[in-house]
Scaffold this active site. Structure first.
Site, PDB file in Angstrom:
ATOM      1  CE1 TYR A 172      -4.096   1.772   0.681  1.00 28.75           C
ATOM      2  CE2 TYR A 172      -2.861   3.338   1.780  1.00 28.75           C
ATOM      3  CZ  TYR A 172      -3.996   2.861   1.226  1.00 28.75           C
ATOM      4  OH  TYR A 172      -5.027   3.851   1.211  1.00 28.75           O
ATOM      5  CG  PHE A 191      -9.679  15.487 -24.245  1.00 27.24           C
ATOM      6  CD1 PHE A 191      -9.804  14.911 -25.641  1.00 27.24           C
ATOM      7  CD2 PHE A 191      -9.801  14.565 -23.051  1.00 27.24           C
ATOM      8  CE1 PHE A 191     -10.050  13.384 -25.725  1.00 27.24           C
ATOM      9  CE2 PHE A 191     -10.273  13.205 -23.165  1.00 27.24           C
ATOM     10  CZ  PHE A 191     -10.164  12.442 -24.493  1.00 27.24           C
ATOM     11  CB  THR A 192     -14.563  15.031 -24.036  1.00 29.28           C
ATOM     12  OG1 THR A 192     -13.659  13.923 -23.788  1.00 29.28           O
ATOM     13  CG2 THR A 192     -15.053  15.135 -25.459  1.00 29.28           C
ATOM     14  CG  ASP A 242      -3.325  16.547 -22.209  1.00 28.26           C
ATOM     15  OD1 ASP A 242      -2.602  15.535 -22.017  1.00 28.26           O
ATOM     16  OD2 ASP A 242      -4.758  16.507 -22.010  1.00 28.26           O
ATOM     17  CE  LYS A 260      -6.010   8.675 -24.329  1.00 28.50           C
ATOM     18  NZ  LYS A 260      -6.783   9.866 -24.308  1.00 28.50           N
TER      19      LYS A 260
HETATM   20  C1  PLP Z   1      -7.142  10.484 -23.368  1.00 25.50           C
HETATM   21  C2  PLP Z   1      -7.028  12.019 -22.952  1.00 25.50           C
HETATM   22  C3  PLP Z   1      -7.251  12.456 -21.882  1.00 25.50           C
HETATM   23  C4  PLP Z   1      -7.968  11.890 -20.825  1.00 25.50           C
HETATM   24  O1  PLP Z   1      -7.228  10.556 -20.260  1.00 25.50           O
HETATM   25  P1  PLP Z   1      -7.875   9.280 -19.665  1.00 25.50           P
HETATM   26  O2  PLP Z   1      -6.954   8.434 -19.401  1.00 25.50           O
HETATM   27  O3  PLP Z   1      -8.921   8.663 -20.869  1.00 25.50           O
HETATM   28  O4  PLP Z   1      -8.808   9.599 -18.559  1.00 25.50           O
HETATM   29  C5  PLP Z   1      -6.901  13.747 -21.588  1.00 25.50           C
HETATM   30  N1  PLP Z   1      -6.211  14.415 -22.406  1.00 25.50           N
HETATM   31  C6  PLP Z   1      -6.203  14.286 -23.621  1.00 25.50           C
HETATM   32  C7  PLP Z   1      -5.366  14.847 -24.788  1.00 25.50           C
HETATM   33  C8  PLP Z   1      -6.399  12.778 -24.092  1.00 25.50           C
HETATM   34  O5  PLP Z   1      -6.067  12.237 -25.286  1.00 25.50           O
END
Ligand code: PLP
Length: 482
Positions: free
Chosen positions: A80, A132-133, A223, A266
């Site tokens: 942990y 981003f969404t 990001d 990613k």
């Molecule tokens: C996918 C993504 C995110 C969010 O990441 P998750 O691991 O899916 O929560 C944020 N910013 C960008 C540019 C992304 O492509």
């Protein structure tokens, strides 16, 4: 991957790896694909994987791992607090980014949640090349405002500009002058802009934005989720960095930023996320939130096995053979489609191939979700699961009116090291067929529409019986073939 010249003079993408484990996939007949998308409410997020041939929904958490990553998972230190695994991952990240503090989080949006919690207040503006969404949702839910300042060319479908994700420097200066630094939560640069075609940001632009933010005393957030692709483009498209070592480019980028965060779904071909900072005061603010929302500071909601895989995956990302994976396949897919007249976002970016629904579905009003309709039609025509990146992915305005997306795209993501060139050719062929029969694609309307991030769980129905007509035409043209 590398483009290798064949006898014919043609440059063919060549995989620099061999496949040693496989997963069977199903290609259903078109009639069953029609049934599957109907059951999924014409939303590809709601399809079952067993009904999908090639899963090109996203590059998130679905990249193939290397044998070294799998091997590393076996030595994960389950504990942990104080896990050796954490210190291994921390050391790799400190080495790659040259930043002092690493805070683990369970995925990219978790980082966005924490960054927004610390920096966003009601009425404050966050300036970024593009949203981003999940980023936008986390900012607006706290009463923050999002201002997007990507250069004009970034929103054009066809272009030959090498770095379409750059921020408009004049607009940045204007906004800072107009709002004043007190009204700005932070400036955010998104590497490889997700929603506008995976387009990269140039070193020169990042340097200018960084200088402006430092002078004004505004935090600069990076990001880095799609950093891998962006690194490839920096080496390929910026003469100055042609021979630069990838790790040194990462360090140079990080040196311009106050906060770097990433989705390890990613970057690094594993599953997880994290935040990097240099400033101790800021680190301590984040440190207090990690155990509350993510998990203890030495795992942050990630499995230690994934953390080990991530540490190795990040090291492996510092290699042109790895960062080239997605961009080269995207380019190959785009080129096949362009050859057949299908409009796609150019120059080819990272992340995936983006097909332009504005042109393909010009016969539909934007209220009928052109990109959503194309996304569903691509699945019917091919069994390939792709994602709507257009108006469906937006949230309605406060007054309930539709907020139309600036680009209506169907995105065919290219997970790293997963698909072969014949599969890429198949996808291109079926989309080219669909393009020739584009007049058969009709509109969609919501039957169930969630208020937040509606594209995930929303359900729709076709306007008219176009899906049946499309499937019928497919059967006529392809006979017995799937
Ligand atoms: C996918 C993504 C995110 C969010 O990441 P998750 O691991 O899916 O929560 C944020 N910013 C960008 C540019 C992304 O492509």
């Amino acid at each position: 991957m590398s483009f290798v010249k064949f006898m014919s003079g043609e440059n063919i993408p060549l995989e620099m790896h061999k496949v040693r484990m496989v997963q069977k996939v199903n290609l259903l007949p078109v009639e069953q694909r029609l049934k599957a998308i109907e059951e999924a409410g014409y939303n590809t997020f709601l399809l079952k994987n067993r009904d999908v041939f090639l899963d090109q929904l996203t590059d998130s958490g679905v990249n193939a791992m290397s044998q070294e990553q799998y091997a590393a998972m076996m030595r994960a230190d389950d504990s942990y607090a104080g896990s050796e695994t954490f210190y291994r991952l921390e050391a790799v990240l400190q080495d790659i980014f040259g930043m002092k503090y690493f805070l683990p989080a369970h995925q990219g949006r978790a980082c966005e949640h924490l960054i927004s919690k610390i920096l966003v207040k009601p009425g404050l503006t966050t300036i970024m090349n593009y949203h981003f969404t999940t980023t936008k949702a986390h900012i607006t839910i706290l009463g923050g405002i999002v201002e997007e300042i990507v250069i004009d060319e970034g929103l054009k479908i066809e272009s030959d500009l090498p770095f379409k994700g750059d921020l408009n420097i004049d607009r940045l200066n204007e906004l800072i002058k107009k709002l004043g630094k007190e009204k700005i939560a932070f400036v955010r640069i998104e590497a490889g802009t997700n929603l506008i075609g995976g387009q990269p940001v140039s070193m020169n632009n990042m340097r200018m934005v960084s200088d402006i933010c430092r002078n004004a005393g505004i935090p600069l957030v990076y990001d880095a989720s799609l950093l891998g692709d962006n690194l490839y483009f920096i080496k390929k498209r910026d003469e100055k960095y042609k021979n630069a070592d990838i790790k040194s480019i990462c360090r140079e980028i990080a040196s311009m930023m106050d906060i770097v965060y990433f989705s390890a779904r990613k970057l690094g071909s594993a599953r997880g996320g994290g935040i990097l900072v240099n400033n101790e005061e800021l680190y301590l603010k984040f440190r207090d939130l990690i155990p509350l929302y993510e998990g203890f500071l030495t795992y942050g909601g990630m499995s230690v096995r994934e953390m080990e895989a991530l540490a190795v995956g990040l090291e492996e990302t510092m290699d042109m053979d790895v960062v080239s994976q997605t961009p080269i396949i995207v380019e190959a897919l785009c080129n096949e489609l362009i050859k057949n007249g299908v409009p796609v976002v150019t120059p080819p970016g990272g992340l995936g191939c983006h097909v332009d629904a504005t042109q393909i579905c010009a016969h539909l009003p934007q209220t009928q979700y052109r990109a959503g309709a194309l996304t569903a039609a691509i699945y019917i025509a091919s069994g390939v699961r792709n994602m709507e990146r257009g108006t469906m992915s937006e949230q309605r305005n406060e007054d309930g009116s539709e907020r139309f997306a600036e680009m209506e795209l169907a995105r065919l993501a290219v997970p790293r090291r997963v698909f072969t060139l014949s599969q890429v050719k198949y996808t291109a062929d079926r989309i080219s067929w669909l393009y020739q029969n584009r007049n058969l694609i009709g509109g969609l309307e919501f039957t169930e529409e969630p208020k937040v991030l509606r594209f995930f769980f929303g359900r729709l129905k076709p306007i008219g019986n176009w899906p049946e007509e499309l499937a019928k035409k497919f059967r006529e043209d392809f006979g017995d073939s799937l």
